[in-house]
Design an enzyme around this catalytic site. Structure first.
Site, PDB file in Angstrom:
ATOM      1  N   MET A 146       0.854  -1.146   0.051  1.00 36.04           N
ATOM      2  CA  MET A 146       0.093  -0.110   0.124  1.00 36.04           C
ATOM      3  C   MET A 146       0.883   1.192   0.055  1.00 36.04           C
ATOM      4  SD  MET A 146      -2.042  -2.465   0.496  1.00 36.04           S
ATOM      5  CE  MET A 146      -1.993  -2.890   2.535  1.00 36.04           C
ATOM      6  N   ASP A 147       2.069   1.227   0.678  1.00 43.28           N
ATOM      7  CA  ASP A 147       2.766   2.279   0.831  1.00 43.28           C
ATOM      8  C   ASP A 147       3.422   2.829  -0.425  1.00 43.28           C
ATOM      9  OD1 ASP A 147       3.589   4.329   2.473  1.00 43.28           O
ATOM     10  OD2 ASP A 147       5.258   3.090   3.544  1.00 43.28           O
ATOM     11  N   ASP A 148       4.062   1.730  -1.236  1.00 44.70           N
ATOM     12  CA  ASP A 148       4.638   2.317  -2.395  1.00 44.70           C
ATOM     13  C   ASP A 148       3.493   2.532  -3.606  1.00 44.70           C
ATOM     14  OD1 ASP A 148       7.575   1.464  -3.028  1.00 44.70           O
ATOM     15  OD2 ASP A 148       7.034   0.293  -1.369  1.00 44.70           O
TER      16      ASP A 148
END
Length: 668
Positions: free
Chosen positions: A408-410
């Site tokens: 989710m972060d990338d």
């Protein structure tokens, strides 16, 4: 900005600054700034940092800084090669150069720069040097061995260290916790099934169940009596299991599994190991690695080899060849092993930094980076789809090759980066962004936050296992990841979406009493706060909101006397004494400034002092020196020095100081 033939750039153009500020280029000085005011110094520092980043982009469009962890990666690489029979003298010598260079005066090794001695790291480093030929009576070796014995010897190391020792008969398999391969058959609803573990733990545990079942022992190349507190009794007596509490429950489960080992039906065990092998092979990436990270890579090779895969088998051959791609050769000939590689993460952060510093949106190098990122989008299901089978794929992973585990972060940061680039094929960008947004929205956990890789990966049971004595093994929602997703959704026009509002509410509930946020993937409260404040502002919270003001007060309270910010990793264990405390670093100063600038503190003394610190500590080549570890794998247990952090986050902060945040207006 136009690039010169040598990769440097001309003057930095600027946008209109935040309300109430004066637009300025690198040589402009607003009234009152003086002959060398903070904006002029910031502009010069931003230009130098921009030049450096542009000059270090790969021809394919990506950036990747070294990912430095600790010497257990190098030690385990040598142990793996020794186990497989492929350790050569050159590799051993080069690895020993690096390991030896990380030893401290007292003979120990730490798990992060400036940290306390670590027993397991020191034991593994010592063994690596023995494998490379260092004599046990050499002064640096005797200092290490003496310290290990004083700390309780090998018996006091973590389970994963003792597994490596057991592979060579330096420790008994029967004195390790049981890890039966039959757990591969546990249904997804059953406690402690493999999908209850975070993806990094899941990928490691599955091959280790095979290793645990096989209990292989290779002939030890030398004894290790000098690392035992009492060589005659290397394993101190274990106290009885507690009558109550989780420790007692899992000790009794471990005892039951030991008894099961003696009666396990051979066909069932063989079927379990074959199922594990299929699971492992199916998750090998195109470049030969597993998950793009070192632990599952090495254990998968061992497990498959034990199941009859010879070294010439295509799976094994690709896996072994991939090992060398994790090696960084230094100028002195030393060889450092990266636990992971971060090109997608580094590239999207570099694009954000360059764009925020004023590089034109259609600059050829930004467009090339966007092209590369677009080609990295994951468009097939992975392990995340076990919990979200109907959700179409569309995320981005951290590494060159990791299609099974986008995160989710990338995904959030790639979308934010793509929105800063004027691409020649806008329709392609729109389709990619739409897929990424849809995937991120679909991966929201029940409480409103987002984890890194999985949905609702929150069971408390895996962390209680006797086997899991090192690092986090679950992936619950975190403030930093949730903040990045919320910020991206706001920029994409979803600030009023009920799912975004649930994310905002989750962030507000997670704020610490002092006004900070815990940082799961970066050190620590400075990172969490530097992520949360810009996200909340983007999602529509006014700068005067009490949560924002509390965060601002906290950041001001922990600013160092020199004007920078820093936080030591000990804040994960002792937040009362270490939260927001540590030597000033470029990356952490960048995070603090990003939060303060988002909160409207452009002309505050804290911001001026932080910007001045960045400008004063920058080197002539546009870089900053940062030996400190400011990245987090597992809080406290596994720390990371992302070598590009010291470049991208200061540049982002300087750019926003000079120009404002380019997507802020769109978010609102």
């Amino acid at each position: 900005m136009t690039a010169t033939t040598d990769g440097s750039t001309g003057a930095l153009p600027t946008r209109a600054g935040p309300a109430g500020t004066t637009p300025a280029g690198p040589t402009a000085r607003p009234p009152g700034d003086g002959p060398a005011g903070p904006r002029e110094a910031a502009a010069l520092a931003a230009r130098r940092a921009t030049d450096f980043l542009l000059a270090t982009q790969d021809a394919e469009g990506w950036w990747k800084g070294d990912l430095e962890t600790n010497v257990t990666m190098d030690a385990e690489d040598l142990l793996l090669r020794r186990f497989l029979g492929i350790l050569d003298e050159d590799t051993a010598h080069a690895a020993a150069l690096y390991v030896r260079g990380q030893q401290r005066e007292d003979g120990t090794w730490a798990s992060f720069h400036g940290g306390p001695p670590d027993l397991s790291t020191t034991v593994e480093a010592y063994i690596a040097l023995r494998l490379a030929g260092d004599a046990p009576d050499a002064p640096h070796m005797t200092r290490a061995a003496t310290w290990v014995r004083d700390q309780g010897g090998v018996a006091a190391t973590r389970v994963f260290t003792r597994i490596w020792l057991a592979l060579f008969g330096w420790w008994r398999w029967q004195d390790l916790p049981e890890l039966p391969p039959e757990m591969i058959f546990l249904p997804k609803w059953f406690p402690l099934n493999i999908y209850d573990f975070g993806c990094w733990a899941r990928q490691t545990i599955v091959p280790l169940t095979v290793v645990s079942a096989k209990r292989p022992v290779r002939p030890a190349p030398f004894p290790l009596d000098e690392l035992h507190a009492d060589p005659a009794a290397p394993l101190p007596p274990r106290p009885p299991a507690p009558a109550t509490g989780w420790d007692g429950v899992f000790r009794r489960i471990d005892d039951a599994l030991r008894r099961y080992r003696g009666i396990a039906p051979r066909p069932v065990r063989r079927a379990a190991m074959n199922a594990a092998a299929r699971w492992i092979v199916e998750r090998q990436e195109n470049d030969g690695c597993w998950g793009g990270i070192q632990p599952p890579h090495v254990y998968s090779l061992i497990a498959l080899h034990l199941l009859g895969y010879d070294l010439g088998h295509p799976v094994m051959r690709a896996g072994i060849e991939a090992l060398d791609r994790f090696a960084v050769r230094r100028e002195d000939g030393a060889r450092m092993i990266e636990a992971c590689q971060s090109p997608v993460w580094d590239t999207c952060l570099a694009v954000i930094a360059l764009a925020d510093a004023g590089l034109p949106a259609d600059h050829p190098q930004l467009v090339k980076a966007a092209d590369w990122m677009l080609g990295e989008q994951v468009v097939r299901p992975g392990d995340w789809s076990v919990r979200r089978p109907q959700l179409p794929p569309g995320g981005w992973a951290f590494e060159f090759h990791n299609d099974n585990y986008p995160d989710m972060d990338d995904t959030a940061e790639v979308v934010l980066a793509l929105r800063r680039v004027r691409h020649h094929d806008p329709e392609r960008v729109e389709h990619a962004v739409a897929r990424g947004v849809r995937w991120n929205l679909g991966m929201q956990s029940a409480g409103g936050g987002w984890g890194a890789f999985d949905v609702d990966n929150t069971s408390v049971l895996p962390n209680r296992l006797p086997f899991c004595d090192f690092g986090e093994v679950i992936d619950p929602p975190s403030a930093d990841v949730t903040a990045h997703v919320v910020e991206m959704l706001a920029v994409e026009g979803h600030a009023d979406d009920p799912r975004t509002r649930r994310g905002v509410d989750w962030l507000l509930r997670e704020q610490e009493p002092d006004g900070s946020w815990f940082g799961r993937w970066g050190v620590n409260y400075v990172y969490g706060t530097g992520s949360a404040v810009p996200a909340l502002i983007a999602a529509g919270l006014p700068a005067g909101h009490q949560a924002i003001r509390r965060a601002v007060r906290w950041l001001r309270s922990v600013q160092n006397a020199d004007g920078g910010w820093g936080e030591d990793l000990r804040s994960y264990r002792e937040p009362g004494g270490w939260a927001g405390r540590g030597d000033s670093t470029a990356s952490q100063t960048g995070w603090a400034l990003m939060a303060l600038l988002a909160a409207g503190e452009h002309r505050s003394e804290a911001v001026e002092r932080g910007v001045a610190w960045l400008a004063a500590t920058q080197r002539d080549d546009g870089t900053w020196d940062e030996p400190q570890f400011t990245g987090t794998g597992f809080p406290w247990d596994f720390s990371i020095n992302y070598h590009l952090y010291r470049q991208v986050f200061p540049l982002t902060a300087l750019g926003r100081y000079l120009n404002g945040e380019p997507l802020a207006a769109k978010a609102r």
